[in-house]
Design a protein around this motif. Structure first.
Motif, PDB file in Angstrom:
ATOM      1  N   ARG A 188      36.671 -26.510  38.046  1.00  0.00           N
ATOM      2  CA  ARG A 188      36.390 -25.883  39.344  1.00  0.00           C
ATOM      3  C   ARG A 188      35.260 -26.591  40.084  1.00  0.00           C
ATOM      4  NH1 ARG A 188      36.877 -20.409  36.115  1.00  0.00           N
ATOM      5  NH2 ARG A 188      39.090 -19.949  36.461  1.00  0.00           N
TER       6      ARG A 188
ATOM      7  N   PRO B 264      33.626 -19.312  43.735  1.00  0.00           N
ATOM      8  CA  PRO B 264      34.320 -20.317  42.936  1.00  0.00           C
ATOM      9  C   PRO B 264      33.448 -21.550  42.665  1.00  0.00           C
ATOM     10  CG  PRO B 264      35.763 -19.486  44.657  1.00  0.00           C
ATOM     11  CD  PRO B 264      34.394 -18.931  44.938  1.00  0.00           C
TER      12      PRO B 264
ATOM     13  N   ALA C 158      36.772 -24.497  32.565  1.00  0.00           N
ATOM     14  CA  ALA C 158      36.388 -24.053  33.904  1.00  0.00           C
ATOM     15  C   ALA C 158      35.594 -25.096  34.676  1.00  0.00           C
ATOM     16  CB  ALA C 158      35.589 -22.762  33.810  1.00  0.00           C
TER      17      ALA C 158
ATOM     18  N   ARG D 167      35.792 -16.849  39.584  1.00  0.00           N
ATOM     19  CA  ARG D 167      36.128 -18.231  39.218  1.00  0.00           C
ATOM     20  C   ARG D 167      34.883 -19.103  39.040  1.00  0.00           C
ATOM     21  NH1 ARG D 167      40.176 -20.258  43.552  1.00  0.00           N
ATOM     22  NH2 ARG D 167      38.963 -18.885  44.911  1.00  0.00           N
TER      23      ARG D 167
END
Length: 304
Positions: A30, A183, A27, A224
């Motif tokens: 991101r 996000p 992740a 996210r």
């Protein structure tokens, strides 16, 4: 939560990973340069706050193998000697304990014989991990931090061991604190573990602690986020899934590729956020450069 329901949630979170996200970084992909630049604009007054607890060297019920720290120089009789001398020391610790603030690398969690992204567990050897190691964060983690204070939401000083943070708690905390997790955010969830420990003394946190319910990982996937940290272990004990001792670790790290930070300390940050009525900030996380390691002591810095 039944094991069948847990595994269904695991598959859903694993399979909904966005296309194009680098599985090796999870992740953290991101955290684009644009989001890092935007996070820098979060700074208002320039106040810096550590999110790490003091490293302890005394054994306790939650820390039976504490860090060791000893002076190696000067030796007896050297203190008053003429000329130059250096004070020297040596430090060692069990990174993944239940007391010290630390960051988990993605190679930390082995589930069904694999690491995140299907990497074989055999890549972890007695000589160190060969994939998804701490080296992935050698350049640090920098982004917008968001603190959600669940005891504040519930009107209590801390959550009792065994209590779960729910998705409804996270959404309600957003509303109460006038902040929205988005996000690329670095999400920090306060359960009050540190305040309870200081007020009542240490206890065996391996057996009983507050944490997030596994179903909250759906909220993190929807928003996210790039990383997750708590002042506890992130996982509740006893586990919400009898057959899986650390379901949040499995879902977050193994299925979603989220780096976790355990046993942080928000007892200075939370009052400052309250005073400023602002629960988001620039956050800078700089683990040690241990290329084959599964984790590192960590001292995240919030810049408000």
């Amino acid at each position: 939560m039944s094991e069948a329901a847990f595994r269904a949630l695991y598959r859903r979170l694993r399979d909904q990973a966005p296309e194009g996200l680098d599985q090796r970084r999870g992740a953290l992909g991101r955290l684009t340069p644009e989001r890092v630049v935007a996070a820098a604009a979060e700074v208002r007054c320039g106040r810096t706050v550590s999110l790490a607890a003091l490293i302890e060297t005394t054994p306790g019920p939650d820390n039976p193998q504490p860090a060791s720290h000893r002076m190696t120089a000067p030796t007896s009789g050297q203190h008053d000697a003429p000329g130059l001398r250096f004070a020297l020391d040596r430090f060692a610790m069990n990174v993944h304990g239940d007391a010290d603030s630390h960051l988990d690398a993605l190679c930390h969690v082995i589930f069904d014989g694999e690491l995140h992204g299907g990497v074989p567990a055999s890549s972890v050897t007695p000589d160190g991990a060969g994939a998804l190691t701490l080296d992935l964060v050698r350049d640090g983690i920098v982004g917008r931090g968001v603190l959600l204070d669940i005891p504040r939401l519930r009107g209590v000083p801390w959550l009792e061991p065994g209590d779960h943070v729910t998705t409804e708690d996270l959404v309600a905390a957003e509303t109460a604190q006038k902040v929205t997790v988005g996000p690329g955010d670095l999400l920090f969830v306060r359960v009050g573990h540190r305040r309870r420990r200081r007020s009542l003394g240490a206890w065996d946190a391996a057996q009983a602690r507050a944490g997030l319910h596994p179903t909250t990982m759906g909220f993190l996937a929807e928003r996210r986020v790039a990383a997750l940290g708590s002042d506890g272990n992130n996982d509740t004990a006893p586990s919400a899934v009898a057959e899986v001792p650390f379901p949040v670790h499995v879902l977050a790290m193994h299925a979603m590729g989220l780096h976790l930070m355990d046993y942080l300390d928000f007892e200075e940050l939370a009052p400052e956020c309250e005073r400023q009525d602002r629960w988001h900030f620039l956050c800078v996380i700089a683990p040690l450069r241990l290329p084959a390691a599964t984790g590192s002591p960590v001292n995240p810095i919030a810049v408000l």
